[in-house]
Design a protein around this motif. Structure first.
Motif, mmCIF file in Angstrom:
data_model
loop_
_atom_site.group_PDB
_atom_site.id
_atom_site.type_symbol
_atom_site.label_atom_id
_atom_site.label_comp_id
_atom_site.label_asym_id
_atom_site.label_seq_id
_atom_site.Cartn_x
_atom_site.Cartn_y
_atom_site.Cartn_z
ATOM 1 N N ILE A 1 46.664 9.484 37.453
ATOM 2 C CA ILE A 1 45.881 9.421 38.686
ATOM 3 C C ILE A 1 44.591 8.659 38.377
ATOM 4 C CG2 ILE A 1 44.815 11.668 38.282
ATOM 5 C CD1 ILE A 1 44.863 12.074 41.346
ATOM 6 N N THR A 2 44.193 7.781 39.267
ATOM 7 C CA THR A 2 42.946 7.032 39.113
ATOM 8 C C THR A 2 42.017 7.440 40.245
ATOM 9 O OG1 THR A 2 44.196 5.182 38.197
ATOM 10 C CG2 THR A 2 41.934 4.727 38.916
ATOM 11 N N ILE A 3 40.809 7.866 39.879
ATOM 12 C CA ILE A 3 39.833 8.343 40.868
ATOM 13 C C ILE A 3 38.596 7.452 40.833
ATOM 14 C CG2 ILE A 3 38.330 10.275 41.508
ATOM 15 C CD1 ILE A 3 40.445 12.126 40.253
ATOM 16 N N THR B 1 33.129 7.697 44.823
ATOM 17 C CA THR B 1 33.510 8.350 46.084
ATOM 18 C C THR B 1 34.390 9.587 45.890
ATOM 19 O OG1 THR B 1 35.513 7.014 46.313
ATOM 20 C CG2 THR B 1 33.472 6.118 47.268
ATOM 21 N N ASP B 2 34.830 9.817 44.666
ATOM 22 C CA ASP B 2 35.773 10.897 44.349
ATOM 23 C C ASP B 2 37.100 10.751 45.093
ATOM 24 O OD1 ASP B 2 34.103 12.103 42.511
ATOM 25 O OD2 ASP B 2 33.186 13.429 44.002
ATOM 26 N N GLU B 3 37.390 9.540 45.563
ATOM 27 C CA GLU B 3 38.650 9.262 46.264
ATOM 28 C C GLU B 3 39.725 8.895 45.242
ATOM 29 O OE1 GLU B 3 39.178 8.802 49.812
ATOM 30 O OE2 GLU B 3 37.236 9.773 50.132
ATOM 31 N N ILE B 4 40.958 9.256 45.554
ATOM 32 C CA ILE B 4 42.086 8.841 44.730
ATOM 33 C C ILE B 4 42.394 7.386 45.058
ATOM 34 C CG2 ILE B 4 44.546 9.164 44.256
ATOM 35 C CD1 ILE B 4 44.128 12.149 44.925
ATOM 36 N N VAL B 5 42.340 6.550 44.045
ATOM 37 C CA VAL B 5 42.583 5.118 44.213
ATOM 38 C C VAL B 5 44.061 4.809 44.016
ATOM 39 C CG1 VAL B 5 42.041 2.823 43.304
ATOM 40 C CG2 VAL B 5 40.260 4.572 43.425
ATOM 41 N N GLU B 6 44.658 5.461 43.023
ATOM 42 C CA GLU B 6 46.053 5.196 42.699
ATOM 43 C C GLU B 6 46.631 6.402 41.968
ATOM 44 O OE1 GLU B 6 48.657 1.733 40.441
ATOM 45 O OE2 GLU B 6 46.541 1.933 39.956
ATOM 46 N N GLU B 7 47.911 6.645 42.182
ATOM 47 C CA GLU B 7 48.597 7.673 41.412
ATOM 48 C C GLU B 7 50.050 7.269 41.248
ATOM 49 O OE1 GLU B 7 49.047 11.557 43.359
ATOM 50 O OE2 GLU B 7 48.300 10.610 45.170
ATOM 51 N N GLY B 8 50.666 7.748 40.195
ATOM 52 C CA GLY B 8 52.054 7.399 39.942
ATOM 53 C C GLY B 8 52.484 7.885 38.578
ATOM 54 N N TYR B 9 53.457 7.182 38.009
ATOM 55 C CA TYR B 9 53.996 7.540 36.702
ATOM 56 C C TYR B 9 54.013 6.306 35.816
ATOM 57 C CZ TYR B 9 55.512 11.739 39.067
ATOM 58 O OH TYR B 9 55.532 12.905 39.774
ATOM 59 N N HIS B 10 53.675 6.498 34.560
ATOM 60 C CA HIS B 10 53.765 5.411 33.595
ATOM 61 C C HIS B 10 55.234 5.094 33.338
ATOM 62 C CE1 HIS B 10 49.541 5.261 32.529
ATOM 63 N NE2 HIS B 10 49.527 6.580 32.461
ATOM 64 N N ALA B 11 55.529 3.832 33.110
ATOM 65 C CA ALA B 11 56.877 3.436 32.723
ATOM 66 C C ALA B 11 57.143 3.932 31.299
ATOM 67 C CB ALA B 11 57.019 1.922 32.784
ATOM 68 N N SER B 12 58.339 4.454 31.082
ATOM 69 C CA SER B 12 58.700 4.954 29.765
ATOM 70 C C SER B 12 60.204 4.775 29.562
ATOM 71 C CB SER B 12 58.309 6.428 29.631
ATOM 72 O OG SER B 12 58.643 6.909 28.354
ATOM 73 N N PRO B 13 60.625 3.582 29.139
ATOM 74 C CA PRO B 13 62.056 3.319 29.019
ATOM 75 C C PRO B 13 62.755 4.051 27.874
ATOM 76 C CG PRO B 13 60.778 1.411 28.344
ATOM 77 C CD PRO B 13 59.811 2.419 28.868
ATOM 78 N N GLU B 14 61.977 4.644 26.976
ATOM 79 C CA GLU B 14 62.569 5.341 25.831
ATOM 80 C C GLU B 14 61.834 6.643 25.548
ATOM 81 O OE1 GLU B 14 63.924 1.520 23.144
ATOM 82 O OE2 GLU B 14 62.000 2.468 22.728
#
Length: 168
Positions: A59-61, A65-78
């Motif tokens: 999560i990127t804050i 502003t304490d707003e969430i800018v981006e959230e997700g999952y890191h790529a992990s092919p292995e």
């Protein structure tokens, strides 16, 4: 999960070759966390992180502003381990196209509650013989759309968030 998937995949290949499974048959693999189900996270379901290269959540804050800018999952092919790493890309690999999907459960003999441990079905986007969507009695059903190098898995049974007229 990856070991159970691989073992059951080899059986499907054998049964297809021997004619036990027909070319037009749907081919499901069922995997259970069994007694370890209480220790397995459900967001996202562990089986998704075994079939697709889904790593740790982030999560990127915005500190101002304490707003969430981006959230997700890191790529992990292995999955790193001693010796050869374990691949997490089965459902992005045509090698596994004979598998229609995976039915995943965290239910155990000691606790059969599907409230806390729902049944989850994951469609293989590369399957040569797919199971129709919304076919089963499972609680969650993930469909993945592949667009070039990008892909997105969506739980089509999850309640949809309604947007207001402004699209928010």
């Amino acid at each position: 999960m990856t070991s159970a998937f691989w073992t059951k995949f080899k059986v499907i290949k054998k049964y297809l070759k021997e004619g036990v499974i027909g070319a037009d048959d749907v081919r499901l693999i069922a995997i259970s966390a069994s007694r370890f189900g209480v220790y397995v996270p459900e967001k996202p379901p562990l089986i998704l992180t075994s079939l697709f290269p889904i790593g740790d959540a982030y999560i990127t804050i915005d500190r101002a502003t304490d707003e969430i800018v981006e959230e997700g999952y890191h790529a992990s092919p292995e999955i790193a381990r001693q010796g050869k790493p374990v691949e997490r890309t089965a459902f992005l690999n045509p090698l596994f196209s004979d598998v229609s999907g995976v039915l995943w459960s965290r239910v155990s003999l000691g606790n059969l509650s599907r409230k806390t441990r729902p049944l989850t079905y994951v469609h293989n986007p590369l399957a040569t013989r797919s199971l129709q969507q919304r076919f089963g009695v499972w609680d969650r059903e993930f469909v993945t759309v592949i667009d070039g190098e990008h892909w997105e898995a969506t739980d089509i049974l999850a309640p949809q968030v309604e947007m207001n007229q402004a699209g928010v």
